[in-house]
Design a protein around this motif. Structure first.
Motif, mmCIF file in Angstrom:
data_model
loop_
_atom_site.group_PDB
_atom_site.id
_atom_site.type_symbol
_atom_site.label_atom_id
_atom_site.label_comp_id
_atom_site.label_asym_id
_atom_site.label_seq_id
_atom_site.Cartn_x
_atom_site.Cartn_y
_atom_site.Cartn_z
ATOM 1 N N LEU A 67 4.631 13.468 1.721
ATOM 2 C CA LEU A 67 4.505 12.021 1.564
ATOM 3 C C LEU A 67 5.874 11.349 1.638
ATOM 4 O O LEU A 67 6.040 10.315 2.295
ATOM 5 C CB LEU A 67 3.838 11.704 0.227
ATOM 6 C CG LEU A 67 3.718 10.227 -0.110
ATOM 7 C CD1 LEU A 67 2.869 9.512 0.931
ATOM 8 C CD2 LEU A 67 3.127 10.034 -1.507
ATOM 9 N N THR A 68 6.869 11.936 0.977
ATOM 10 C CA THR A 68 8.220 11.362 1.016
ATOM 11 C C THR A 68 8.756 11.332 2.435
ATOM 12 O O THR A 68 9.353 10.341 2.877
ATOM 13 C CB THR A 68 9.154 12.172 0.103
ATOM 14 O OG1 THR A 68 8.615 12.213 -1.212
ATOM 15 C CG2 THR A 68 10.542 11.544 0.068
ATOM 16 N N ALA A 69 8.524 12.414 3.181
ATOM 17 C CA ALA A 69 9.002 12.459 4.560
ATOM 18 C C ALA A 69 8.270 11.443 5.426
ATOM 19 O O ALA A 69 8.879 10.791 6.294
ATOM 20 C CB ALA A 69 8.827 13.865 5.121
ATOM 21 N N GLN A 70 6.986 11.253 5.214
ATOM 22 C CA GLN A 70 6.221 10.303 6.011
ATOM 23 C C GLN A 70 6.619 8.863 5.724
ATOM 24 O O GLN A 70 6.554 7.993 6.596
ATOM 25 C CB GLN A 70 4.723 10.508 5.758
ATOM 26 C CG GLN A 70 4.172 11.781 6.382
ATOM 27 C CD GLN A 70 2.717 12.019 6.033
ATOM 28 O OE1 GLN A 70 2.205 11.439 5.084
ATOM 29 N NE2 GLN A 70 2.065 12.888 6.802
ATOM 30 N N LEU A 71 7.040 8.600 4.505
ATOM 31 C CA LEU A 71 7.462 7.236 4.172
ATOM 32 C C LEU A 71 8.711 6.817 4.924
ATOM 33 O O LEU A 71 8.923 5.631 5.182
ATOM 34 C CB LEU A 71 7.694 7.124 2.663
ATOM 35 C CG LEU A 71 6.427 7.161 1.790
ATOM 36 C CD1 LEU A 71 6.798 7.154 0.315
ATOM 37 C CD2 LEU A 71 5.523 5.985 2.115
ATOM 38 N N VAL A 72 9.540 7.798 5.290
ATOM 39 C CA VAL A 72 10.751 7.474 6.062
ATOM 40 C C VAL A 72 10.554 7.762 7.545
ATOM 41 O O VAL A 72 11.503 7.705 8.320
ATOM 42 C CB VAL A 72 11.964 8.261 5.521
ATOM 43 C CG1 VAL A 72 12.244 7.892 4.079
ATOM 44 C CG2 VAL A 72 11.738 9.777 5.645
ATOM 45 N N GLY A 73 9.301 8.094 7.923
ATOM 46 C CA GLY A 73 8.978 8.262 9.340
ATOM 47 C C GLY A 73 9.281 9.608 9.920
ATOM 48 O O GLY A 73 9.347 9.758 11.142
ATOM 49 N N ALA A 87 0.828 -1.209 0.000
ATOM 50 C CA ALA A 87 0.000 0.000 0.000
ATOM 51 C C ALA A 87 0.857 1.252 0.000
ATOM 52 O O ALA A 87 0.495 2.271 -0.601
ATOM 53 C CB ALA A 87 -0.926 -0.007 1.208
ATOM 54 N N HIS A 88 2.036 1.174 0.699
ATOM 55 C CA HIS A 88 3.004 2.264 0.651
ATOM 56 C C HIS A 88 3.333 2.621 -0.787
ATOM 57 O O HIS A 88 3.267 3.783 -1.212
ATOM 58 C CB HIS A 88 4.302 1.842 1.357
ATOM 59 C CG HIS A 88 4.384 2.326 2.761
ATOM 60 N ND1 HIS A 88 5.420 1.976 3.609
ATOM 61 C CD2 HIS A 88 3.595 3.152 3.491
ATOM 62 C CE1 HIS A 88 5.239 2.547 4.780
ATOM 63 N NE2 HIS A 88 4.130 3.256 4.732
ATOM 64 N N LEU A 89 3.744 1.607 -1.522
ATOM 65 C CA LEU A 89 4.180 1.827 -2.905
ATOM 66 C C LEU A 89 3.020 2.285 -3.785
ATOM 67 O O LEU A 89 3.202 3.123 -4.669
ATOM 68 C CB LEU A 89 4.786 0.533 -3.452
ATOM 69 C CG LEU A 89 6.057 0.047 -2.734
ATOM 70 C CD1 LEU A 89 6.522 -1.278 -3.315
ATOM 71 C CD2 LEU A 89 7.161 1.099 -2.825
ATOM 72 N N ALA A 90 1.838 1.716 -3.543
ATOM 73 C CA ALA A 90 0.674 2.143 -4.324
ATOM 74 C C ALA A 90 0.357 3.614 -4.057
ATOM 75 O O ALA A 90 0.024 4.376 -4.980
ATOM 76 C CB ALA A 90 -0.529 1.271 -3.985
ATOM 77 N N LEU A 91 0.435 4.037 -2.794
ATOM 78 C CA LEU A 91 0.184 5.433 -2.455
ATOM 79 C C LEU A 91 1.211 6.339 -3.106
ATOM 80 O O LEU A 91 0.868 7.414 -3.638
ATOM 81 C CB LEU A 91 0.212 5.612 -0.937
ATOM 82 C CG LEU A 91 0.061 7.060 -0.440
ATOM 83 C CD1 LEU A 91 -1.277 7.640 -0.877
ATOM 84 C CD2 LEU A 91 0.207 7.129 1.073
ATOM 85 N N LEU A 92 2.484 5.904 -3.096
ATOM 86 C CA LEU A 92 3.524 6.710 -3.727
ATOM 87 C C LEU A 92 3.273 6.838 -5.227
ATOM 88 O O LEU A 92 3.366 7.925 -5.804
ATOM 89 C CB LEU A 92 4.892 6.088 -3.466
ATOM 90 C CG LEU A 92 6.096 6.847 -4.060
ATOM 91 C CD1 LEU A 92 6.175 8.253 -3.482
ATOM 92 C CD2 LEU A 92 7.380 6.081 -3.798
ATOM 93 N N GLY A 93 2.922 5.702 -5.876
ATOM 94 C CA GLY A 93 2.646 5.757 -7.308
ATOM 95 C C GLY A 93 1.442 6.620 -7.624
ATOM 96 O O GLY A 93 1.449 7.416 -8.571
ATOM 97 N N TYR A 94 0.379 6.459 -6.833
ATOM 98 C CA TYR A 94 -0.833 7.259 -7.013
ATOM 99 C C TYR A 94 -0.517 8.747 -6.904
ATOM 100 O O TYR A 94 -0.935 9.564 -7.734
ATOM 101 C CB TYR A 94 -1.846 6.837 -5.951
ATOM 102 C CG TYR A 94 -3.153 7.590 -5.948
ATOM 103 C CD1 TYR A 94 -4.266 7.079 -6.587
ATOM 104 C CD2 TYR A 94 -3.283 8.811 -5.272
ATOM 105 C CE1 TYR A 94 -5.486 7.757 -6.567
ATOM 106 C CE2 TYR A 94 -4.494 9.496 -5.249
ATOM 107 C CZ TYR A 94 -5.583 8.961 -5.906
ATOM 108 O OH TYR A 94 -6.782 9.640 -5.878
ATOM 109 N N THR A 95 0.250 9.121 -5.878
ATOM 110 C CA THR A 95 0.569 10.534 -5.647
ATOM 111 C C THR A 95 1.463 11.089 -6.743
ATOM 112 O O THR A 95 1.263 12.219 -7.218
ATOM 113 C CB THR A 95 1.244 10.699 -4.281
ATOM 114 O OG1 THR A 95 0.421 10.121 -3.270
ATOM 115 C CG2 THR A 95 1.476 12.161 -3.969
#
Length: 400
Positions: free
Chosen positions: A196-202, A133-141
């Motif tokens: 979004l990028t910052a949230q993916l790395v916490g 879902a992480h990757l799907a959200l990144l692709g969607y965004t």
């Protein structure tokens, strides 16, 4: 829901409704109608109505997808189409196939596929627990904001280029405001991608989760600037309507005075002043007709002003200290008043050279010239001239 969001949503629906009513005629571009409709739907789905839609359809967070499709893909494609039409028909034809249809359609399909595959629910707290879902959200965004940024940057270039070419008029400043609004939209996209990028790395970008506040502020600023920029021509038309209506009402007394003596020049029958004041329709066309009828009546009455009256009128106004254009306008007013009185008395007119004090090359300048003539016609100076002319006729001996 904030008051600002509700206000902008209302403005968007007003703009969309007005545009649809204006652009429904054949041959008119409907790009702005689609753009404002998409933005209005997007802002409506940001309100509590979005949750109502989700519950009614049984599809969790469907409002998120529709909000992005209407406000991002549809509205952006429509704005792109409008700006390319502004840039010229050649540019619009060259980009019609890819930019207008293929690119937004493929973007919408990809977003919908990712959403229904992995992004239900769309809540980030749930999505971050699943790597796929992480990757799907990144692709969607990336797909959504990438397309949005591409369209907005292209639109900025068109706005700035044609804004400069249009000068400092209403159209030029309107395009500049739209360009600034599109730049704010690009800022919104950049912030969303960075968050979004910052949230993916916490990690977060701003303290206390102020990222949403910043992104929402940029979005609302972009919408407000776009509404303002596209509404400037409407405000200019409203200003022209008001100016024409005021000139129409100001010229009514002079028009009434002259056409009462020469009613044949009237195209329509006389209306009550209250009815005319309350009629909002076509003030420009009515003002044009009024100026023509004033000039036509003046031309007919010109034959009732003898050379002696002309000389007496000019001597009367110069004796009062008037010179130049003011003297010519006042002398014409005195001549018209005397000619009107002669016409109403039943005197026989004789052909005379037509010597109007002046006029304009367009409707605004012509109406201003006639307003000056009207002010001179109803002045004490003209009344004194009429009284002196009447006394002179009374004292004149009867012909043998």
């Amino acid at each position: 829901m904030s008051t600002v969001e509700l206000t902008i949503t209302t403005l968007l629906w007003i703009s969309a409704t007005w545009r649809m009513a204006k652009d429904h005629r054949p041959g008119r571009s409907r790009a702005l109608s689609w753009a404002f409709s998409g933005l209005a739907v997007m802002m409506t789905l940001r309100l509590p109505l979005g949750g109502v839609l989700d519950r009614a359809t049984g599809i969790e967070d469907l409002s998120y997808l529709l909000k992005h499709l209407f406000g991002g893909v549809l509205a952006a494609a429509a704005v792109s189409a409008f700006l390319r039409e502004v840039a010229g028909p050649g540019q619009a034809r060259r980009s019609r196939g890819v930019t207008w249809y293929a690119l937004p359609a493929s973007t919408a399909v990809a977003m919908a596929a990712l959403f229904f595959a992995k992004l239900q629910p769309y809540r980030t707290s749930v999505i971050y627990q699943d790597t796929a879902a992480h990757l799907a959200l990144l692709g969607y965004t990336v797909i959504f904001l990438g397309y949005l940024s591409y369209v907005l940057i292209a639109g900025m270039r068109v706005c700035w280029r044609w804004g400069r070419a249009s000068g400092n008029g209403v159209l030029g400043w309107g395009l500049r405001l739209v360009g600034i609004g599109l730049a704010a939209g690009v800022g919104y996209a950049v912030v969303r991608v960075a968050v979004l990028t910052a949230q993916l790395v916490g990690e977060g970008i701003l303290p206390r989760n102020q990222e949403d506040v910043l992104a929402t502020g940029l979005l609302l600023a972009a919408l407000l600037l776009i509404i303002s920029g596209t509404s400037l021509p409407l405000l200019d038309k409203a200003g022209a309507w008001r100016r024409n209506r005021l000139a129409l009402l100001r010229l009514r007394p002079l028009w009434r005075e002259l056409t009462d003596a020469v009613p044949a020049v009237r195209l329509h029958s006389l209306r009550h002043p209250v009815v005319e004041r309350l009629d909002p329709r076509c003030p420009g066309e009515r003002l044009y007709r009024r100026t023509m009828e004033i000039r036509d009546a003046s031309l007919v009455l010109n034959d009732y002003a003898s050379p002696c009256i002309r000389r007496s009128a000019y001597a009367h106004v110069t004796a009062a200290g008037l010179i130049g254009t003011q003297a010519e306008t006042a002398a014409e007013a005195c001549r018209l008043a005397s000619a009107r009185a002669a016409c109403l008395r039943g005197d026989i007119g004789q052909p005379q050279p037509n010597e109007p004090s002046g006029g304009g090359r367009d409707l605004p300048s012509e109406s201003r010239a006639l307003e000056q003539l009207s002010a001179a016609y109803f002045s004490d100076l003209t009344h004194d001239f009429l009284a002196a002319s009447a006394d002179a006729e009374t004292r004149a001996p009867e012909p043998p």
